[in-house]
Design a protein around this motif. Structure first.
Motif, PDB file in Angstrom:
ATOM      1  N   SER A   1      13.532  -5.118   0.048  1.00 27.43           N
ATOM      2  CA  SER A   1      13.593  -6.538  -0.246  1.00 27.43           C
ATOM      3  C   SER A   1      12.191  -6.995  -0.578  1.00 27.43           C
ATOM      4  N   GLY A   2      11.966  -8.316  -0.441  1.00 28.10           N
ATOM      5  CA  GLY A   2      10.625  -8.825  -0.635  1.00 28.10           C
ATOM      6  C   GLY A   2      10.227  -8.879  -2.096  1.00 28.10           C
ATOM      7  N   LYS A   3       9.043  -8.351  -2.410  1.00 32.36           N
ATOM      8  CA  LYS A   3       8.472  -8.530  -3.737  1.00 32.36           C
ATOM      9  C   LYS A   3       9.023  -7.554  -4.766  1.00 32.36           C
TER      10      LYS A   3
ATOM     11  N   ARG B   1       6.513  -0.479   0.778  1.00 27.93           N
ATOM     12  CA  ARG B   1       6.195  -0.822  -0.615  1.00 27.93           C
ATOM     13  C   ARG B   1       4.698  -0.713  -0.864  1.00 27.93           C
ATOM     14  N   PHE B   2       3.899  -1.188   0.077  1.00 26.83           N
ATOM     15  CA  PHE B   2       2.441  -1.104  -0.038  1.00 26.83           C
ATOM     16  C   PHE B   2       2.001   0.355  -0.112  1.00 26.83           C
ATOM     17  N   ALA B   3       2.603   1.195   0.729  1.00 30.23           N
ATOM     18  CA  ALA B   3       2.269   2.620   0.704  1.00 30.23           C
ATOM     19  C   ALA B   3       2.598   3.230  -0.652  1.00 30.23           C
ATOM     20  N   ASP B   4       3.757   2.878  -1.200  1.00 28.67           N
ATOM     21  CA  ASP B   4       4.171   3.383  -2.502  1.00 28.67           C
ATOM     22  C   ASP B   4       3.166   2.995  -3.574  1.00 28.67           C
ATOM     23  N   GLU B   5       2.744   1.755  -3.564  1.00 29.73           N
ATOM     24  CA  GLU B   5       1.829   1.258  -4.593  1.00 29.73           C
ATOM     25  C   GLU B   5       0.437   1.870  -4.488  1.00 29.73           C
ATOM     26  N   ASN B   6       0.071   2.314  -3.272  1.00 31.26           N
ATOM     27  CA  ASN B   6      -1.290   2.814  -3.059  1.00 31.26           C
ATOM     28  C   ASN B   6      -1.342   4.312  -2.786  1.00 31.26           C
TER      29      ASN B   6
ATOM     30  N   ASP C   1       1.463 -11.301   3.266  1.00 33.11           N
ATOM     31  CA  ASP C   1       0.200 -11.113   2.553  1.00 33.11           C
ATOM     32  C   ASP C   1      -0.944 -10.856   3.530  1.00 33.11           C
ATOM     33  N   ARG C   2      -0.952 -11.605   4.627  1.00 36.16           N
ATOM     34  CA  ARG C   2      -2.008 -11.432   5.644  1.00 36.16           C
ATOM     35  C   ARG C   2      -1.908 -10.037   6.264  1.00 36.16           C
ATOM     36  N   MET C   3      -0.699  -9.613   6.562  1.00 43.63           N
ATOM     37  CA  MET C   3      -0.491  -8.280   7.138  1.00 43.63           C
ATOM     38  C   MET C   3      -0.975  -7.191   6.189  1.00 43.63           C
ATOM     39  N   LEU C   4      -0.634  -7.300   4.910  1.00 43.39           N
ATOM     40  CA  LEU C   4      -0.996  -6.263   3.951  1.00 43.39           C
ATOM     41  C   LEU C   4      -2.501  -6.244   3.690  1.00 43.39           C
ATOM     42  N   ARG C   5      -3.150  -7.394   3.760  1.00 47.44           N
ATOM     43  CA  ARG C   5      -4.613  -7.406   3.635  1.00 47.44           C
ATOM     44  C   ARG C   5      -5.245  -6.647   4.804  1.00 47.44           C
ATOM     45  N   ALA C   6      -4.659  -6.816   5.990  1.00 51.71           N
ATOM     46  CA  ALA C   6      -5.177  -6.084   7.156  1.00 51.71           C
ATOM     47  C   ALA C   6      -4.947  -4.592   7.008  1.00 51.71           C
ATOM     48  N   VAL C   7      -3.782  -4.201   6.480  1.00 51.13           N
ATOM     49  CA  VAL C   7      -3.508  -2.783   6.238  1.00 51.13           C
ATOM     50  C   VAL C   7      -4.524  -2.225   5.247  1.00 51.13           C
TER      51      VAL C   7
END
Length: 279
Positions: A12-14, A73-78, A268-274
């Motif tokens: 879900s999400g973005k 999703r963040f892991a996939d993108e990075n 967004d705040r969580m992903l910036r911390a990751v």
């Protein structure tokens, strides 16, 4: 080890998350205490040595929640490795929820960590998952493997929630139910089924308490806590900070944040911390 299509991980999400592997069921435990644990593991896209992401959900949560899917999703993108799983009695894992204790879910977390991950990892713990993350660090450091943990991201952390947050608020009726029935139920705004709290969970929680002295992590720690959290007051996060001696510790208080921390701005705040911890 059976494999199944990891359909719900498509998220879900973005945007939709591409599952790089099937969901796997792995067996944890022995001597009549075995249970099948559902795991979705995304291997790293390259060999750059960056840490993987290891998601630890909260009480009654599962690996298909908004925050967990956005981490994937963040892991996939990075190009990062990412592991999500369901504790026994949660989501798509086997086992009975009422049998769950911190020790039982910690055993499953360590088993999945050993079975699937390699290199350094960032433990991302939400609510109860933050408690389990801290216990994982303690157990890994005991056996000389603390260097496997590159960082901790703790979201609305609820270490020792049984003794610190719940026990002082138990009503006489709930205490009586714990004594006579071994459990009590209470409604929750997070689902249709009531929460179930067992006597075993409280007793085992005392045995796993971490707010009893200095918590040595050996890694950077970032805590994100909502100040409007109705379940875990922000003062609990402040207390946790007092037990963490790390010089590399960041505490982010979100003035209007709730317990879920799942709004777009919270994600967004969580992903910036990751990103700060992993990239």
């Amino acid at each position: 080890m059976a494999a199944y299509g990891c359909g719900p991980c498509l998220g879900s999400g973005k945007g939709r998350v591409r599952c790089m592997t099937d969901m796997k069921m792995v067996t944890v435990g022995s001597k009549g205490q075995t249970r099948d644990i559902a795991v979705c593991f995304r291997p790293a896209a390259g060999e750059d040595g960056k840490p993987g992401l290891f998601w630890l959900g909260g009480y009654r949560s599962d690996m298909d929640g908004t925050k967990a899917v956005e981490i994937d999703r963040f892991a996939d993108e990075n190009g990062l490795a990412c592991l999500r799983f369901d504790y026994s009695g949660h989501g798509r894992s086997g086992g009975n929820f009422v049998d769950g204790t911190i020790s039982r879910w910690l055993e499953e977390s360590l088993a999945v960590f050993d079975r699937f991950t390699s290199g350094t990892q960032i433990l991302i713990g939400s609510s109860m998952g933050a408690w389990i993350a801290l216990r994982m660090v303690q157990e890994l450091r005991k056996i000389g493997r603390g260097d496997r943990i590159a960082g901790l991201l703790l979201l609305a952390p609820a270490p020792d929630f049984t003794g610190e947050l719940q026990e002082p608020l138990l009503t006489d009726a709930q205490k009586q139910e714990l004594e006579t029935k071994g459990y009590f139920e209470e409604p929750t705004p997070y689902g249709r089924e009531p929460n179930v709290f067992t006597r075993a969970l409280f007793e085992d929680g005392d045995a796993n308490a971490v707010l009893t002295g200095i918590i040595e992590t050996g890694c950077p720690v970032h805590i994100i806590q909502g100040m409007e959290d109705p379940d875990v007051p922000y003062t609990h996060a402040l207390k946790l900070v007092d037990h963490l001696p790390s010089d590399d510790l960041v505490l982010t208080l979100v003035r209007d944040g709730d317990h879920r921390l799942s709004r777009p701005q919270d994600i967004d705040r969580m992903l910036r911390a990751v990103a700060d911890l992993a990239l």
